[in-house]
Design a protein around this motif. Sequence first.
Motif, PDB file in Angstrom:
ATOM      1  N   ALA A   1       0.828  -1.200   0.000  1.00 38.00           N
ATOM      2  CA  ALA A   1       0.000   0.000   0.000  1.00 38.00           C
ATOM      3  C   ALA A   1       0.867   1.256   0.000  1.00 38.00           C
ATOM      4  CB  ALA A   1      -0.930  -0.009   1.205  1.00 38.00           C
ATOM      5  N   ALA A   2       1.939   1.249   0.796  1.00 36.30           N
ATOM      6  CA  ALA A   2       2.837   2.404   0.849  1.00 36.30           C
ATOM      7  C   ALA A   2       3.533   2.618  -0.495  1.00 36.30           C
ATOM      8  CB  ALA A   2       3.874   2.214   1.951  1.00 36.30           C
ATOM      9  N   VAL A   3       3.995   1.549  -1.112  1.00 37.45           N
ATOM     10  CA  VAL A   3       4.647   1.666  -2.413  1.00 37.45           C
ATOM     11  C   VAL A   3       3.648   2.133  -3.469  1.00 37.45           C
ATOM     12  CG1 VAL A   3       5.739   0.348  -4.278  1.00 37.45           C
ATOM     13  CG2 VAL A   3       6.495   0.044  -1.907  1.00 37.45           C
ATOM     14  N   GLY A   4       2.400   1.695  -3.352  1.00 38.66           N
ATOM     15  CA  GLY A   4       1.383   2.183  -4.275  1.00 38.66           C
ATOM     16  C   GLY A   4       1.230   3.690  -4.197  1.00 38.66           C
ATOM     17  N   ARG A   5       1.291   4.234  -2.969  1.00 39.83           N
ATOM     18  CA  ARG A   5       1.192   5.692  -2.816  1.00 39.83           C
ATOM     19  C   ARG A   5       2.432   6.391  -3.370  1.00 39.83           C
ATOM     20  NH1 ARG A   5      -1.391   3.793   1.969  1.00 39.83           N
ATOM     21  NH2 ARG A   5       0.561   3.808   3.159  1.00 39.83           N
ATOM     22  N   ILE A   6       3.582   5.792  -3.176  1.00 42.88           N
ATOM     23  CA  ILE A   6       4.812   6.356  -3.759  1.00 42.88           C
ATOM     24  C   ILE A   6       4.703   6.387  -5.280  1.00 42.88           C
ATOM     25  CG2 ILE A   6       7.280   5.963  -4.099  1.00 42.88           C
ATOM     26  CD1 ILE A   6       7.356   4.783  -1.264  1.00 42.88           C
ATOM     27  N   GLU A   7       4.227   5.287  -5.854  1.00 39.33           N
ATOM     28  CA  GLU A   7       4.106   5.219  -7.311  1.00 39.33           C
ATOM     29  C   GLU A   7       3.101   6.236  -7.843  1.00 39.33           C
ATOM     30  OE1 GLU A   7       5.315   0.570  -8.227  1.00 39.33           O
ATOM     31  OE2 GLU A   7       3.209   1.090  -7.907  1.00 39.33           O
ATOM     32  N   GLU A   8       2.006   6.452  -7.129  1.00 40.74           N
ATOM     33  CA  GLU A   8       1.038   7.456  -7.573  1.00 40.74           C
ATOM     34  C   GLU A   8       1.690   8.831  -7.660  1.00 40.74           C
ATOM     35  OE1 GLU A   8      -2.219   7.335  -4.892  1.00 40.74           O
ATOM     36  OE2 GLU A   8      -3.022   5.425  -5.635  1.00 40.74           O
ATOM     37  N   ASP A   9       2.457   9.192  -6.629  1.00 42.37           N
ATOM     38  CA  ASP A   9       3.151  10.475  -6.644  1.00 42.37           C
ATOM     39  C   ASP A   9       4.222  10.511  -7.734  1.00 42.37           C
ATOM     40  OD1 ASP A   9       1.608  11.364  -4.573  1.00 42.37           O
ATOM     41  OD2 ASP A   9       3.154  11.138  -3.025  1.00 42.37           O
ATOM     42  N   LEU A  10       4.939   9.405  -7.889  1.00 43.77           N
ATOM     43  CA  LEU A  10       5.994   9.337  -8.897  1.00 43.77           C
ATOM     44  C   LEU A  10       5.423   9.481 -10.295  1.00 43.77           C
ATOM     45  CD1 LEU A  10       8.931   8.776  -9.754  1.00 43.77           C
ATOM     46  CD2 LEU A  10       8.408   6.328  -9.606  1.00 43.77           C
ATOM     47  N   TRP A  11       4.300   8.866 -10.553  1.00 44.55           N
ATOM     48  CA  TRP A  11       3.705   8.934 -11.887  1.00 44.55           C
ATOM     49  C   TRP A  11       3.231  10.344 -12.220  1.00 44.55           C
ATOM     50  CZ3 TRP A  11       0.313   3.875 -11.383  1.00 44.55           C
ATOM     51  CH2 TRP A  11       1.178   2.770 -11.298  1.00 44.55           C
ATOM     52  N   VAL A  12       2.695  11.042 -11.217  1.00 45.59           N
ATOM     53  CA  VAL A  12       2.304  12.431 -11.449  1.00 45.59           C
ATOM     54  C   VAL A  12       3.537  13.294 -11.676  1.00 45.59           C
ATOM     55  CG1 VAL A  12       1.234  14.480 -10.416  1.00 45.59           C
ATOM     56  CG2 VAL A  12       0.154  12.246 -10.153  1.00 45.59           C
ATOM     57  N   ALA A  13       4.539  13.136 -10.818  1.00 49.41           N
ATOM     58  CA  ALA A  13       5.742  13.965 -10.905  1.00 49.41           C
ATOM     59  C   ALA A  13       6.547  13.674 -12.164  1.00 49.41           C
ATOM     60  CB  ALA A  13       6.617  13.755  -9.674  1.00 49.41           C
ATOM     61  N   GLY A  14       6.473  12.454 -12.672  1.00 50.22           N
ATOM     62  CA  GLY A  14       7.302  12.070 -13.803  1.00 50.22           C
ATOM     63  C   GLY A  14       6.603  12.098 -15.147  1.00 50.22           C
ATOM     64  N   ARG A  15       5.423  12.681 -15.212  1.00 50.40           N
ATOM     65  CA  ARG A  15       4.703  12.653 -16.477  1.00 50.40           C
ATOM     66  C   ARG A  15       5.403  13.471 -17.549  1.00 50.40           C
ATOM     67  NH1 ARG A  15      -1.715  14.064 -17.609  1.00 50.40           N
ATOM     68  NH2 ARG A  15      -1.660  13.518 -19.831  1.00 50.40           N
ATOM     69  N   PHE A  16       5.968  14.623 -17.170  1.00 49.96           N
ATOM     70  CA  PHE A  16       6.619  15.490 -18.151  1.00 49.96           C
ATOM     71  C   PHE A  16       8.055  15.837 -17.769  1.00 49.96           C
ATOM     72  CE2 PHE A  16       2.097  16.360 -18.946  1.00 49.96           C
ATOM     73  CZ  PHE A  16       2.058  16.133 -20.309  1.00 49.96           C
ATOM     74  N   ARG A  17       8.655  15.013 -16.933  1.00 51.14           N
ATOM     75  CA  ARG A  17      10.043  15.248 -16.549  1.00 51.14           C
ATOM     76  C   ARG A  17      10.647  13.948 -16.061  1.00 51.14           C
ATOM     77  NH1 ARG A  17       9.830  15.443 -10.716  1.00 51.14           N
ATOM     78  NH2 ARG A  17      12.020  16.000 -10.617  1.00 51.14           N
ATOM     79  N   ARG A  18      11.952  13.916 -16.050  1.00 53.50           N
ATOM     80  CA  ARG A  18      12.653  12.759 -15.510  1.00 53.50           C
ATOM     81  C   ARG A  18      12.892  12.977 -14.024  1.00 53.50           C
ATOM     82  NH1 ARG A  18      17.371  12.272 -20.169  1.00 53.50           N
ATOM     83  NH2 ARG A  18      15.989  11.716 -21.917  1.00 53.50           N
ATOM     84  N   VAL A  19      12.376  12.091 -13.208  1.00 54.11           N
ATOM     85  CA  VAL A  19      12.542  12.213 -11.767  1.00 54.11           C
ATOM     86  C   VAL A  19      13.886  11.589 -11.385  1.00 54.11           C
ATOM     87  CG1 VAL A  19      11.628  11.575  -9.510  1.00 54.11           C
ATOM     88  CG2 VAL A  19      10.052  12.126 -11.389  1.00 54.11           C
ATOM     89  N   PRO A  20      14.795  12.366 -10.798  1.00 52.99           N
ATOM     90  CA  PRO A  20      16.074  11.784 -10.356  1.00 52.99           C
ATOM     91  C   PRO A  20      15.840  10.682  -9.340  1.00 52.99           C
ATOM     92  CG  PRO A  20      16.142  14.199 -10.285  1.00 52.99           C
ATOM     93  CD  PRO A  20      14.717  13.811 -10.508  1.00 52.99           C
ATOM     94  N   ARG A  21      16.599   9.618  -9.454  1.00 52.93           N
ATOM     95  CA  ARG A  21      16.410   8.497  -8.534  1.00 52.93           C
ATOM     96  C   ARG A  21      16.995   8.779  -7.158  1.00 52.93           C
ATOM     97  NH1 ARG A  21      18.437   2.992 -10.633  1.00 52.93           N
ATOM     98  NH2 ARG A  21      20.378   4.180 -10.858  1.00 52.93           N
ATOM     99  N   THR A  22      17.982   9.661  -7.099  1.00 55.82           N
ATOM    100  CA  THR A  22      18.640   9.950  -5.811  1.00 55.82           C
ATOM    101  C   THR A  22      18.572  11.434  -5.499  1.00 55.82           C
ATOM    102  OG1 THR A  22      20.785  10.194  -6.919  1.00 55.82           O
ATOM    103  CG2 THR A  22      20.219   8.029  -6.059  1.00 55.82           C
TER     104      THR A  22
END
Length: 639
Positions: A618-639
């Motif tokens: 469930a926690a990873v699902g919430r992380i992925e939801e935020d990541l997908w929004v943040a990464g739609r038009f940009r590359r999200v740095p992994r670190t």
Amino acid sequence: MPSNVAPAPGTGTSSAAGAEAVVPAEAVTPLIRGIAVLRRLTDADGVSSLSGLERSTGLARSTVDRITATLARRGYVRLDGRDAVLAPRLMELGNAYLAALRLPRLLDAHADALADELDESVSLAVGDQDGIRFIHQATRRRAMSLSFRIGDLLPAERTAPGPLFATEWGDREWARWHERRAADPEDRGFPAVPARSRPIEYGEDDRNDEKDRIGAHRTNRANRTNGKDLTVAQDPTVGRDLTVGKDLTVGKSLAADRPEEEPGTGRSAHRLPTLGDDFEQRTAEAREAGWALDDQLIEPGLVALSMPVREAGRIACVVSVVSHTSRHTAADLRDTLLPRLREAVAAMERELREAQHAESATPTPRATAAPSGLAVWTGASKQELGREFIESLARGLTVITAFGEGRAELNLTEVAQATGLARATARRALITLEHLGYITAHDRVFRLTPRVLGLGFPPLSRTSLAEIAAPHLTELSQRLHDSVSLAVLTGDEIQYTGRVSTSRVMSVHITIGTRLPAYPTALGRVMLADLPEPPLTELLPLTPRTITDPARLTAVLDRVREEGYALVDEELEVGLRSVAVPVRERGGRVVAAVNVAMHSSRRTPEECVAEVLPELRAAVGRIEEDLWVAGRFRRVPRT
């Protein structure tokens, strides 16, 4: 207009004009106030105390508390003690504009390729009234690198794209620009750029020297026009060389080199040119040349070369190559890179024509989003939060998300259908957003404006995966009372990039940055399982239980891939047990992993699967939801 609903600085319009704007009678006041809070948080780089918001907005503390509670319920801010922090989900507002614009989808790859080829930063920008706003940044990582972000607003006169956009301005736009310059002489309304110096004034005794200086400058400009390169050996007012001609870029202010007189001299004064005063001249030159230069107009050392990308005869966006004077002078940037920039612009314009042709060849009805379930959500939120939840604010912000790819233009009925709002409610929200400049209306059709990007996008556009995951890791650790970690795969090792430890006497203590072999860890196995050919060399026995047989480990990875998690029991260290699940980006590729680690006496392997795994997923699902929004038009740095 009352201060609690006045436009925020940095909107690209003059303060005077904004202060005189009349709020429509049907405007939604809670929406105006909520957007003011979001803008103040954006200007504060994404975080502010609640008392700070009270002071900066002029709103009552109780109103600030209700607004932030509503925004937190929406997932747009996170309340951290006495602070409000912008959350990645807020980027869905800017994503709606970028998707409707469609330029990032079509042109980002061209900009990235150009940046890779030239080894320079490349940006795409659109005009936002009398400013320019970035919609894409391909930045080179250097000690001296570009700090502008997607959504940042810059004054047009201090950029290379500005004169190009101004070639399409009419009298109204020029009047707005002059009003803003007069009302904000230091560019304080543009937080993304250093403040412009105050106008420098001199006494009567210095006027003749200044006239000589300006006259010499004009003569040299005329000679440059005739193809001559001249050097004035010595600048009499500052005692240093001033090169004119081919290496002199239009837009550098003479007054910037002049020392300011001490105050209190009692001499009569007159205003000298300041940075940006030659903007109309630069615009005329950009109209003739088809390109424009920025020679340190933003700050010393920053130079840029820009060209417009046109669609249907008008400027769709401007592409810029940005460098530093340690690498290129402005003139060198022009002479060296202009031919390649022309080729890139031609390719971008061809991409736009082909997309337009494809859309025309297969016309489809204007798409509308599926009903958002807003009514159910707002009802539940109202029941849970009571009067702390501002329903009209939540509904108004949802109207922005009705727009998107294939939904660049919507009428009132389509907005109501997309949001599930009543037509009257949607209409009031649209009126409010139009008043604030986030929507334009023409022939009963509405469009988002670039100003939407000013709602949190700049500070959030630099958010890393570790920053996105941090609050979710903390929450998970507090729920399970165990250590939680985020890691990425680097070759055949894992590197910890996020970590929340417990305060138990017996707990797992690993610091951020630590590297461990991937094969004997749960974190490593869920990431190795996503690779077509995982590196399985040098499988050393770290404990008696470590799997070292490649065939057996391959079978384990196959099972991990199928089940979606890995459980490792005392293979890295005796007494250490952990369970991990992968973190996937929008395309489904595994980019990281999260684990819960504990001493083996805390839970059995079966209890880990039954009790820990559901919470972890469930926690990873919430992380992925935020990541997908943040990464739609940009590359999200992994670190």
